[in-house]
Design a protein around this motif. Structure first.
Motif, PDB file in Angstrom:
ATOM      1  N   ALA A  31      11.461  47.029 -33.371  1.00 29.95           N
ATOM      2  CA  ALA A  31      12.228  48.064 -32.681  1.00 29.95           C
ATOM      3  C   ALA A  31      11.400  48.711 -31.586  1.00 29.95           C
ATOM      4  N   CYS A  32      11.192  47.988 -30.495  1.00 24.75           N
ATOM      5  CA  CYS A  32      10.320  48.505 -29.450  1.00 24.75           C
ATOM      6  C   CYS A  32      11.072  48.819 -28.162  1.00 24.75           C
ATOM      7  N   VAL A  33      12.390  48.599 -28.146  1.00 24.48           N
ATOM      8  CA  VAL A  33      13.153  48.829 -26.920  1.00 24.48           C
ATOM      9  C   VAL A  33      13.629  50.271 -26.878  1.00 24.48           C
ATOM     10  N   LYS A  34      13.282  50.974 -25.790  1.00 23.05           N
ATOM     11  CA  LYS A  34      13.617  52.392 -25.713  1.00 23.05           C
ATOM     12  C   LYS A  34      14.862  52.665 -24.886  1.00 23.05           C
ATOM     13  N   ASN A  35      15.118  51.824 -23.884  1.00 24.49           N
ATOM     14  CA  ASN A  35      16.271  52.075 -23.032  1.00 24.49           C
ATOM     15  C   ASN A  35      16.680  50.783 -22.324  1.00 24.49           C
ATOM     16  N   VAL A  36      17.982  50.588 -22.182  1.00 25.61           N
ATOM     17  CA  VAL A  36      18.489  49.429 -21.441  1.00 25.61           C
ATOM     18  C   VAL A  36      19.631  49.897 -20.542  1.00 25.61           C
ATOM     19  N   ARG A  37      19.580  49.510 -19.269  1.00 31.40           N
ATOM     20  CA  ARG A  37      20.695  49.771 -18.352  1.00 31.40           C
ATOM     21  C   ARG A  37      21.075  48.435 -17.730  1.00 31.40           C
ATOM     22  N   ILE A  38      22.352  48.198 -17.618  1.00 32.64           N
ATOM     23  CA  ILE A  38      22.801  46.909 -17.085  1.00 32.64           C
ATOM     24  C   ILE A  38      23.469  47.101 -15.735  1.00 32.64           C
ATOM     25  N   GLY A  39      23.089  46.272 -14.794  1.00 33.35           N
ATOM     26  CA  GLY A  39      23.679  46.331 -13.463  1.00 33.35           C
ATOM     27  C   GLY A  39      24.094  44.954 -12.997  1.00 33.35           C
ATOM     28  N   LYS A  40      24.490  44.879 -11.739  1.00 34.82           N
ATOM     29  CA  LYS A  40      24.910  43.606 -11.181  1.00 34.82           C
ATOM     30  C   LYS A  40      23.944  43.166 -10.099  1.00 34.82           C
ATOM     31  N   LEU A  41      23.789  41.858  -9.980  1.00 30.27           N
ATOM     32  CA  LEU A  41      22.988  41.283  -8.908  1.00 30.27           C
ATOM     33  C   LEU A  41      23.905  40.388  -8.101  1.00 30.27           C
ATOM     34  N   ILE A  42      24.026  40.658  -6.804  1.00 31.05           N
ATOM     35  CA  ILE A  42      24.909  39.860  -5.960  1.00 31.05           C
ATOM     36  C   ILE A  42      24.060  39.180  -4.899  1.00 31.05           C
ATOM     37  N   GLU A  43      23.994  37.850  -4.950  1.00 32.57           N
ATOM     38  CA  GLU A  43      23.250  37.098  -3.936  1.00 32.57           C
ATOM     39  C   GLU A  43      24.251  36.614  -2.904  1.00 32.57           C
ATOM     40  N   ILE A  44      24.041  37.003  -1.672  1.00 33.09           N
ATOM     41  CA  ILE A  44      25.046  36.773  -0.648  1.00 33.09           C
ATOM     42  C   ILE A  44      24.388  36.131   0.577  1.00 33.09           C
ATOM     43  N   GLU A  45      25.109  35.192   1.184  1.00 33.10           N
ATOM     44  CA  GLU A  45      24.590  34.508   2.366  1.00 33.10           C
ATOM     45  C   GLU A  45      25.550  34.795   3.500  1.00 33.10           C
ATOM     46  N   ILE A  46      25.087  35.477   4.530  1.00 31.79           N
ATOM     47  CA  ILE A  46      26.010  35.776   5.622  1.00 31.79           C
ATOM     48  C   ILE A  46      25.533  35.169   6.928  1.00 31.79           C
ATOM     49  N   ASP A  47      26.509  34.932   7.789  1.00 29.77           N
ATOM     50  CA  ASP A  47      26.301  34.236   9.054  1.00 29.77           C
ATOM     51  C   ASP A  47      25.961  35.265  10.125  1.00 29.77           C
ATOM     52  N   GLU A  48      24.748  35.775  10.067  1.00 29.79           N
ATOM     53  CA  GLU A  48      24.351  36.839  11.001  1.00 29.79           C
ATOM     54  C   GLU A  48      22.832  36.829  11.044  1.00 29.79           C
ATOM     55  N   SER A  49      22.267  36.701  12.243  1.00 33.72           N
ATOM     56  CA  SER A  49      20.810  36.562  12.303  1.00 33.72           C
ATOM     57  C   SER A  49      20.087  37.880  12.565  1.00 33.72           C
ATOM     58  N   ASP A  50      20.781  38.887  13.056  1.00 34.72           N
ATOM     59  CA  ASP A  50      20.139  40.178  13.331  1.00 34.72           C
ATOM     60  C   ASP A  50      20.100  41.020  12.048  1.00 34.72           C
ATOM     61  N   PRO A  51      18.909  41.330  11.529  1.00 36.44           N
ATOM     62  CA  PRO A  51      18.822  42.048  10.252  1.00 36.44           C
ATOM     63  C   PRO A  51      19.528  43.410  10.278  1.00 36.44           C
ATOM     64  N   ALA A  52      19.470  44.115  11.408  1.00 32.35           N
ATOM     65  CA  ALA A  52      20.081  45.445  11.466  1.00 32.35           C
ATOM     66  C   ALA A  52      21.599  45.342  11.329  1.00 32.35           C
ATOM     67  N   VAL A  53      22.184  44.390  12.065  1.00 36.34           N
ATOM     68  CA  VAL A  53      23.639  44.197  12.005  1.00 36.34           C
ATOM     69  C   VAL A  53      24.039  43.724  10.610  1.00 36.34           C
ATOM     70  N   ALA A  54      23.232  42.788  10.066  1.00 37.85           N
ATOM     71  CA  ALA A  54      23.530  42.253   8.737  1.00 37.85           C
ATOM     72  C   ALA A  54      23.517  43.367   7.698  1.00 37.85           C
ATOM     73  N   LYS A  55      22.513  44.241   7.800  1.00 37.26           N
ATOM     74  CA  LYS A  55      22.402  45.325   6.822  1.00 37.26           C
ATOM     75  C   LYS A  55      23.615  46.257   6.894  1.00 37.26           C
ATOM     76  N   GLU A  56      24.048  46.542   8.122  1.00 35.86           N
ATOM     77  CA  GLU A  56      25.206  47.419   8.305  1.00 35.86           C
ATOM     78  C   GLU A  56      26.466  46.774   7.715  1.00 35.86           C
ATOM     79  N   THR A  57      26.640  45.469   7.985  1.00 38.59           N
ATOM     80  CA  THR A  57      27.794  44.745   7.456  1.00 38.59           C
ATOM     81  C   THR A  57      27.782  44.760   5.936  1.00 38.59           C
ATOM     82  N   LEU A  58      26.600  44.503   5.354  1.00 42.86           N
ATOM     83  CA  LEU A  58      26.497  44.457   3.888  1.00 42.86           C
ATOM     84  C   LEU A  58      26.756  45.835   3.283  1.00 42.86           C
ATOM     85  N   ALA A  59      26.259  46.882   3.934  1.00 42.30           N
ATOM     86  CA  ALA A  59      26.474  48.239   3.418  1.00 42.30           C
ATOM     87  C   ALA A  59      27.963  48.568   3.412  1.00 42.30           C
TER      88      ALA A  59
END
Lengths: 81, 81
Positions: A31-59
């Motif tokens: 019994a060594c586990v003190k806390n567990v939180r579960i979230g989601k991981l979304i791996e996404i591939e988008i057709d956009e080479s500019d990181p700033a634009v891509a980040k805005e689109t993803l947000a």
């Protein structure tokens, strides 16, 4: 461009799935586990080479579809290579 | 000690949830999304200060409960601080 989006519950929001997993782990092993939180991981591939634009689109995608801003936080990270 | 475990589907395993999200994103916005894969993020806090022992314990937990080794990969990362 590839990105990893992690969606996690905000602090203070109950996580019954996490509690269930914690109880299962503690009943299975030492019994060594003190806390567990579960979230989601979304791996996404988008057709956009500019990181700033891509980040805005993803947000925008996170706000509108991928996460619930009332009770979840999201974090966007670009994968290199 | 806090760790983040990411559980993702192996390459070649179909991801219907990811496909559904991809279609939803492409119908919502400009059609710039090429691929989406969905995984799990498990944030776990265990009562163990030795990183090597902690990693071994977590790997055992992944193999036995958190991931399905037949169709999923997992990656364990310790959070600093």
């Amino acid at each position: 461009m590839k990105a990893s989006i992690t969606v996690t519950l905000r602090n203070g929001i109950l996580d019954p799935q996490g509690s269930a997993v914690m109880n299962a782990l503690n009943s299975m092993d030492a019994a060594c586990v003190k806390n567990v939180r579960i979230g989601k991981l979304i791996e996404i591939e988008i057709d956009e080479s500019d990181p700033a634009v891509a980040k805005e689109t993803l947000a925008k995608m996170c706000d509108r579809l991928l996460a619930n801003p009332v009770m979840e936080n999201y974090h966007i990270e670009f994968q290199t290579g």
